[in-house]
Scaffold this motif. Structure first.
Motif, PDB file in Angstrom:
ATOM      1  N   ILE A 191       4.798  -6.835  18.819  1.00  0.00           N
ATOM      2  CA  ILE A 191       6.197  -6.474  18.630  1.00  0.00           C
ATOM      3  C   ILE A 191       6.375  -5.000  18.961  1.00  0.00           C
ATOM      4  N   ILE A 192       7.440  -4.711  19.697  1.00  0.00           N
ATOM      5  CA  ILE A 192       7.843  -3.358  20.046  1.00  0.00           C
ATOM      6  C   ILE A 192       9.237  -3.147  19.479  1.00  0.00           C
ATOM      7  N   ASP A 212      16.175   1.347   5.526  1.00  0.00           N
ATOM      8  CA  ASP A 212      15.981  -0.055   5.886  1.00  0.00           C
ATOM      9  C   ASP A 212      14.808  -0.344   6.819  1.00  0.00           C
ATOM     10  N   LEU A 213      14.138   0.698   7.336  1.00  0.00           N
ATOM     11  CA  LEU A 213      13.106   0.452   8.333  1.00  0.00           C
ATOM     12  C   LEU A 213      11.946  -0.352   7.764  1.00  0.00           C
ATOM     13  N   ASP A 218       8.704  -5.214   7.806  1.00  0.00           N
ATOM     14  CA  ASP A 218       8.049  -6.246   7.003  1.00  0.00           C
ATOM     15  C   ASP A 218       8.544  -7.636   7.387  1.00  0.00           C
ATOM     16  N   SER A 219       9.855  -7.756   7.661  1.00  0.00           N
ATOM     17  CA  SER A 219      10.391  -9.058   8.064  1.00  0.00           C
ATOM     18  C   SER A 219       9.878  -9.444   9.449  1.00  0.00           C
ATOM     19  N   ILE A 248       4.413   3.168   6.721  1.00  0.00           N
ATOM     20  CA  ILE A 248       5.103   1.880   6.833  1.00  0.00           C
ATOM     21  C   ILE A 248       4.191   0.841   7.471  1.00  0.00           C
ATOM     22  N   LEU A 249       3.515   1.207   8.549  1.00  0.00           N
ATOM     23  CA  LEU A 249       2.620   0.259   9.220  1.00  0.00           C
ATOM     24  C   LEU A 249       1.408  -0.077   8.358  1.00  0.00           C
ATOM     25  N   THR A 250       0.943   0.874   7.574  1.00  0.00           N
ATOM     26  CA  THR A 250      -0.169   0.603   6.662  1.00  0.00           C
ATOM     27  C   THR A 250       0.228  -0.456   5.636  1.00  0.00           C
ATOM     28  N   MET A 251       1.425  -0.307   5.081  1.00  0.00           N
ATOM     29  CA  MET A 251       1.877  -1.242   4.054  1.00  0.00           C
ATOM     30  C   MET A 251       2.251  -2.606   4.634  1.00  0.00           C
TER      31      MET A 251
END
Length: 287
Positions: A191-192, A212-213, A218-219, A248-251
């Motif tokens: 995904i990009i 909201d990011l 996550d969705s 964010i990417l870690t979580m």
């Protein structure tokens, strides 16, 4: 900083006084840039002789002053990829050349995957990443809410000689599209996304990247295959650190899939000064 330093058809010649001087193929353009808060030392030579100069209006927007008559469109190349350039009324040209660093990274990931790769490109604009991924052999789904941008992306794909590649172009609200893909059970290997600072969500609610990011990333992770290849977030929102994208990417990705995460500024080398112009940030998760 990730520097987009592999161009031949594009060059950031000089910067200063809130403006940048660029070579797009055979044309020299002078455009404003809010990151350039240092002075213009020598407004001579190409600064004075630029083929076109974009002037901002005090009432918003702006217009191009053409020193020579520009063609309605022309093209620039990055390797085998070709992109249509059209100076627009809102100063842009239809291409962000700093994204070359992401194109190269994605193309390498796809070519070395050793398996078919299905990519979802969200907020996909004029399709630079779509063209790059398709050229590397991926099946691509390109989604953007602006019909004109989707049309431009199709033209770029054909202009690069890739019109027969498996690319699906969707003009739709990105948030609604992701929700529908979840319900349909469709999945992607990569995904990009290049989300806007502000916008509207699927039910008309206001989107603000800072708020909201994470929820959106996550969705999106819910429509990845069991063994995804990569997830790329690109952002031009001021005030957001690259470390925020790492977190964010870690979580959203690292805790579920492991893999490696990297982030940083993305920029362009400045020929005249040997400095670099920051152009945004990126965050990458890869398996």
């Amino acid at each position: 900083m990730y520097l987009a330093d592999e161009w031949k058809d594009y060059e950031l010649l000089d910067t200063g006084g809130g403006e940048k001087l660029e070579r797009w193929g055979g044309y020299i353009l002078r455009r404003p840039d809010p990151q350039i808060i240092w002075p213009l030392l020598n407004e001579t030579g190409l600064w004075k002789d630029a083929h076109a100069h974009y002037h901002r209006s005090s009432s918003g927007g702006g217009q191009w002053e053409e020193k020579v008559k520009l063609p309605e469109r022309w093209s620039v190349s990055y390797g085998d990829l070709k992109f249509i350039i059209k100076p627009t009324s809102f100063k842009h040209t239809g291409l962000f050349p700093e994204q070359q660093v992401n194109w190269k990274w994605m193309m390498d990931k796809i070519r070395n995957a050793g398996r078919p790769v299905k990519v979802l490109n969200l907020f996909a604009y004029t399709g630079g990443a779509t063209v790059a991924c398709a050229s590397a052999g991926a099946e691509v789904c390109h989604v953007d809410a602006a019909k004109g941008m989707v049309t431009w992306a199709k033209e770029n794909l054909h202009h690069s000689g890739l019109g027969d590649k498996p690319v699906r172009f969707i003009t739709d609200d990105v948030f609604k599209f992701v929700q529908r893909e979840q319900r349909r059970g469709n999945t992607y290997d990569a995904i990009i996304m290049d989300p806007p600072s502000y916008g509207r969500g699927p039910n008309g609610e206001m989107w603000k990247l800072e708020n909201d990011l994470y929820r959106f990333v996550d969705s999106c992770s819910a429509i990845l295959t069991e063994k995804p290849l990569f997830f790329l977030i690109n952002s031009y929102t001021t005030g957001i650190s690259a470390t925020v994208l790492t977190n964010i990417l870690t979580m959203a990705m690292g805790r579920k899939y492991g893999g490696a995460i990297s982030s940083g500024e993305i920029g362009l080398p400045i020929t005249a000064s040997s400095l670099a112009l920051p152009c945004g940030i990126l965050g990458r998760w890869e398996s």
